[in-house]
Design a protein around this motif. Structure first.
Motif, PDB file in Angstrom:
ATOM      1  N   UNK A  14     -33.449   7.596 -14.051  1.00  0.00           N
ATOM      2  CA  UNK A  14     -33.958   6.518 -13.212  1.00  0.00           C
ATOM      3  C   UNK A  14     -32.780   5.632 -12.846  1.00  0.00           C
ATOM      4  N   UNK A  15     -32.657   5.278 -11.571  1.00  0.00           N
ATOM      5  CA  UNK A  15     -31.567   4.412 -11.117  1.00  0.00           C
ATOM      6  C   UNK A  15     -32.134   3.250 -10.302  1.00  0.00           C
ATOM      7  N   UNK A  16     -31.596   2.043 -10.556  1.00  0.00           N
ATOM      8  CA  UNK A  16     -32.014   0.834  -9.857  1.00  0.00           C
ATOM      9  C   UNK A  16     -30.770   0.029  -9.494  1.00  0.00           C
ATOM     10  N   UNK A  17     -30.712  -0.451  -8.262  1.00  0.00           N
ATOM     11  CA  UNK A  17     -29.625  -1.335  -7.835  1.00  0.00           C
ATOM     12  C   UNK A  17     -30.111  -2.774  -7.887  1.00  0.00           C
ATOM     13  N   UNK A  18     -29.312  -3.655  -8.507  1.00  0.00           N
ATOM     14  CA  UNK A  18     -29.655  -5.064  -8.661  1.00  0.00           C
ATOM     15  C   UNK A  18     -28.608  -5.930  -7.983  1.00  0.00           C
ATOM     16  N   UNK A  19     -29.045  -7.008  -7.356  1.00  0.00           N
ATOM     17  CA  UNK A  19     -28.125  -7.997  -6.798  1.00  0.00           C
ATOM     18  C   UNK A  19     -28.298  -9.272  -7.611  1.00  0.00           C
ATOM     19  N   UNK A  28     -23.281  -7.629  -8.461  1.00  0.00           N
ATOM     20  CA  UNK A  28     -24.388  -6.686  -8.413  1.00  0.00           C
ATOM     21  C   UNK A  28     -24.177  -5.641  -9.498  1.00  0.00           C
ATOM     22  N   UNK A  29     -25.190  -4.800  -9.666  1.00  0.00           N
ATOM     23  CA  UNK A  29     -25.100  -3.768 -10.691  1.00  0.00           C
ATOM     24  C   UNK A  29     -25.984  -2.592 -10.319  1.00  0.00           C
ATOM     25  N   UNK A  30     -25.643  -1.461 -10.864  1.00  0.00           N
ATOM     26  CA  UNK A  30     -26.486  -0.258 -10.781  1.00  0.00           C
ATOM     27  C   UNK A  30     -26.865   0.088 -12.207  1.00  0.00           C
ATOM     28  N   UNK A  31     -28.165   0.153 -12.465  1.00  0.00           N
ATOM     29  CA  UNK A  31     -28.681   0.476 -13.788  1.00  0.00           C
ATOM     30  C   UNK A  31     -29.243   1.890 -13.731  1.00  0.00           C
ATOM     31  N   UNK A  32     -28.863   2.710 -14.689  1.00  0.00           N
ATOM     32  CA  UNK A  32     -29.408   4.061 -14.795  1.00  0.00           C
ATOM     33  C   UNK A  32     -29.924   4.267 -16.208  1.00  0.00           C
ATOM     34  N   UNK A  33     -31.101   4.861 -16.312  1.00  0.00           N
ATOM     35  CA  UNK A  33     -31.681   5.218 -17.602  1.00  0.00           C
ATOM     36  C   UNK A  33     -31.752   6.735 -17.688  1.00  0.00           C
ATOM     37  N   UNK A  34     -31.297   7.282 -18.802  1.00  0.00           N
ATOM     38  CA  UNK A  34     -31.286   8.726 -19.028  1.00  0.00           C
ATOM     39  C   UNK A  34     -31.903   9.014 -20.395  1.00  0.00           C
ATOM     40  N   UNK A  35     -32.566  10.141 -20.500  1.00  0.00           N
ATOM     41  CA  UNK A  35     -32.989  10.651 -21.799  1.00  0.00           C
ATOM     42  C   UNK A  35     -31.924  11.651 -22.214  1.00  0.00           C
TER      43      UNK A  35
END
Length: 151
Positions: A14-19, A28-35
């Protein structure tokens, strides 16, 4: 957005871009969640300038990642240009709180200036020798412990 990642032994990410802040010196940031191997790994790629407002948003983001069960956190600072020295200690405290409540933290991709700033703020134990999060997610380079810290 769901995308597969060839470097991880997972099926979905899952990837989300945040400002965090706007303007010339915004963050800003890019958050990624991985199993990964039964554990949840989060990557946080920071960009821009970290000021007090951005530091508060980073703190909220890490709290939410912890609430979602992230056991490992890799913060990629290769696109980070500046951290306001007044928030460096608070930022290190946020990393330590995440680590004590959720799991391991590794900060990579720092310029010499930012590395020295975080060392002065007490963040030495979180700094690693990888150039970016992509290098952390691949095979570890020699001299680096499996936890992501320098040995």
């Amino acid at each position: 957005m769901v995308a597969s990642s060839p470097t991880l032994d997972t099926r979905q990410s899952l990837a989300v871009n945040l400002e965090f802040t706007r303007g010339r010196h915004g963050a800003s940031a890019r958050v990624e969640l991985h199993e990964r191997s039964g554990a949840r790994l989060a990557t946080l790629a920071l960009r821009g300038w970290i000021d007090p407002a951005a530091e508060r948003r980073i703190e909220q983001t890490l709290d939410e990642l912890a609430a979602r069960g992230a056991a490992q956190l890799v913060i990629d600072c290769s696109q980070l240009r500046h951290i306001d020295y007044r928030v460096a200690t608070a930022l290190v405290g946020t990393l330590e709180r995440f680590e004590s409540h959720s799991g391991s933290v590794a900060v990579c991709g720092l310029s010499r200036y930012l590395r020295d700033l975080l060392r002065l703020a007490g963040g030495e134990s979180h700094l690693c020798q990888w150039a970016s999060a992509a290098a952390v997610l691949g095979a570890p380079p020699t001299g680096i412990a499996a936890s992501g810290r320098a040995s």
